[in-house]
Scaffold this active site. Structure first.
Site, PDB file in Angstrom:
ATOM      1  N   ASP A   1       0.852  -1.193   0.000  1.00  0.00           N
ATOM      2  CA  ASP A   1       0.000   0.000   0.000  1.00  0.00           C
ATOM      3  C   ASP A   1       0.890   1.246   0.000  1.00  0.00           C
ATOM      4  O   ASP A   1       2.114   1.157  -0.153  1.00  0.00           O
ATOM      5  CB  ASP A   1      -1.019  -0.042   1.153  1.00  0.00           C
ATOM      6  CG  ASP A   1      -0.388   0.183   2.529  1.00  0.00           C
ATOM      7  OD1 ASP A   1       0.852   0.369   2.611  1.00  0.00           O
ATOM      8  OD2 ASP A   1      -1.136   0.183   3.529  1.00  0.00           O
TER       9      ASP A   1
ATOM     10  N   CYS B   1       2.711  -3.715   4.056  1.00  0.00           N
ATOM     11  CA  CYS B   1       1.954  -2.493   4.364  1.00  0.00           C
ATOM     12  C   CYS B   1       2.636  -1.862   5.575  1.00  0.00           C
ATOM     13  O   CYS B   1       3.804  -2.178   5.842  1.00  0.00           O
ATOM     14  CB  CYS B   1       0.461  -2.782   4.568  1.00  0.00           C
ATOM     15  SG  CYS B   1       0.033  -3.805   5.980  1.00  0.00           S
TER      16      CYS B   1
ATOM     17  N   THR C   1       2.185  -2.194   8.906  1.00  0.00           N
ATOM     18  CA  THR C   1       2.531  -3.221   9.899  1.00  0.00           C
ATOM     19  C   THR C   1       2.737  -4.593   9.266  1.00  0.00           C
ATOM     20  O   THR C   1       3.262  -5.499   9.918  1.00  0.00           O
ATOM     21  CB  THR C   1       1.383  -3.382  10.913  1.00  0.00           C
ATOM     22  OG1 THR C   1       0.188  -3.707  10.176  1.00  0.00           O
ATOM     23  CG2 THR C   1       1.172  -2.111  11.714  1.00  0.00           C
TER      24      THR C   1
ATOM     25  N   HIS D   1       7.716 -25.255   8.497  1.00  0.00           N
ATOM     26  CA  HIS D   1       6.587 -25.883   9.190  1.00  0.00           C
ATOM     27  C   HIS D   1       5.230 -25.543   8.573  1.00  0.00           C
ATOM     28  O   HIS D   1       4.318 -26.355   8.614  1.00  0.00           O
ATOM     29  CB  HIS D   1       6.557 -25.458  10.661  1.00  0.00           C
ATOM     30  CG  HIS D   1       7.663 -26.074  11.471  1.00  0.00           C
ATOM     31  ND1 HIS D   1       7.687 -26.058  12.842  1.00  0.00           N
ATOM     32  CD2 HIS D   1       8.796 -26.724  11.084  1.00  0.00           C
ATOM     33  CE1 HIS D   1       8.780 -26.667  13.281  1.00  0.00           C
ATOM     34  NE2 HIS D   1       9.473 -27.072  12.231  1.00  0.00           N
TER      35      HIS D   1
ATOM     36  N   HIS E   1       4.312 -31.979   9.461  1.00  0.00           N
ATOM     37  CA  HIS E   1       3.921 -30.593   9.164  1.00  0.00           C
ATOM     38  C   HIS E   1       2.926 -30.546   8.012  1.00  0.00           C
ATOM     39  O   HIS E   1       2.059 -29.698   7.958  1.00  0.00           O
ATOM     40  CB  HIS E   1       5.157 -29.753   8.846  1.00  0.00           C
ATOM     41  CG  HIS E   1       6.165 -29.780   9.959  1.00  0.00           C
ATOM     42  ND1 HIS E   1       5.894 -29.259  11.200  1.00  0.00           N
ATOM     43  CD2 HIS E   1       7.408 -30.307  10.027  1.00  0.00           C
ATOM     44  CE1 HIS E   1       6.944 -29.455  11.988  1.00  0.00           C
ATOM     45  NE2 HIS E   1       7.875 -30.087  11.296  1.00  0.00           N
TER      46      HIS E   1
HETATM   47  C1  RB5 Z   1      -2.084   2.499   6.571  1.00  0.00           C
HETATM   48  O1  RB5 Z   1      -2.077   3.668   7.299  1.00  0.00           O
HETATM   49  C2  RB5 Z   1      -1.970   1.292   7.508  1.00  0.00           C
HETATM   50  O2  RB5 Z   1      -3.148   1.138   8.222  1.00  0.00           O
HETATM   51  C3  RB5 Z   1      -1.642   0.050   6.716  1.00  0.00           C
HETATM   52  O3  RB5 Z   1      -0.484   0.242   6.004  1.00  0.00           O
HETATM   53  C4  RB5 Z   1      -1.411  -1.208   7.537  1.00  0.00           C
HETATM   54  O4  RB5 Z   1      -0.490  -1.012   8.551  1.00  0.00           O
HETATM   55  C5  RB5 Z   1      -2.617  -1.906   7.960  1.00  0.00           C
HETATM   56  O5  RB5 Z   1      -2.604  -2.989   8.558  1.00  0.00           O
END
Ligand code: RB5
Length: 147
Positions: A8, A65, A67, A98, A133
């Site tokens: 993203d 993204c 996180t 695994h 596994h």
């Molecule tokens: C975008 O701001 C953020 O929410 C996205 O990149 C991600 O971390 C979502 O899980």
């Protein structure tokens, strides 16, 4: 090996660095992510990558993204996808050995490029161990079929 990559708006720079690294390592890379910093919806990109991996259009995927969570959750909704969110190499290795993960996910706001490179190295080197596994991974896929 053909690797699909999706991201993203929060991960454009990280995606570009990862693409360069993958090309250096000799992988073929298909970019399914956004190249714009304009705020966008990560589920879209998780689904596109998930479909590309599940259909065999690419062999494996990398999802990034902020996180790594949102895009991996979305990719995991596609039948046949096992996306693993990894912030360090041990989990990345285990996710192959695994869990037979076919998508590697991480957060551009969580780890830096050097950690990402270590994770990528380990993830592509490690092989699924099969045996007990395999039975467990099949059980995961059964859940998908039954729900
Ligand atoms: C975008 O701001 C953020 O929410 C996205 O990149 C991600 O971390 C979502 O899980």
């Amino acid at each position: 090996m053909k690797v699909g990559i999706a991201n993203d708006h929060s991960a454009v720079e990280m995606k570009n660095m990862v693409v360069d690294y993958l090309l250096e390592k000799g992988f073929e890379v298909v970019n399914y992510g956004t190249d714009s910093h304009e705020s966008c919806h990560y589920p879209m990109y998780g689904e596109i990558l998930g479909k590309a991996v599940a259909s065999g259009e690419v062999d494996r995927g990398i999802a990034i993204c902020g996180t790594g969570l949102g895009i991996s959750l979305a990719a995991n909704k596609v039948k046949g996808v096992r996306a693993a969110l990894c912030s360090e190499p041990y989990t990345a290795k285990m996710s192959r050995e695994h869990n037979n993960a076919n998508i590697l996910a991480f957060g551009a706001r969580v780890i830096g490029i050097e950690m990402a490179k270590m994770i990528i190295d380990v993830w592509f080197e490690a092989e699924f161990l099969g045996g007990r596994h395999e039975e467990r991974v099949n059980m995961i896929m059964e859940i998908e079929k039954n729900n």
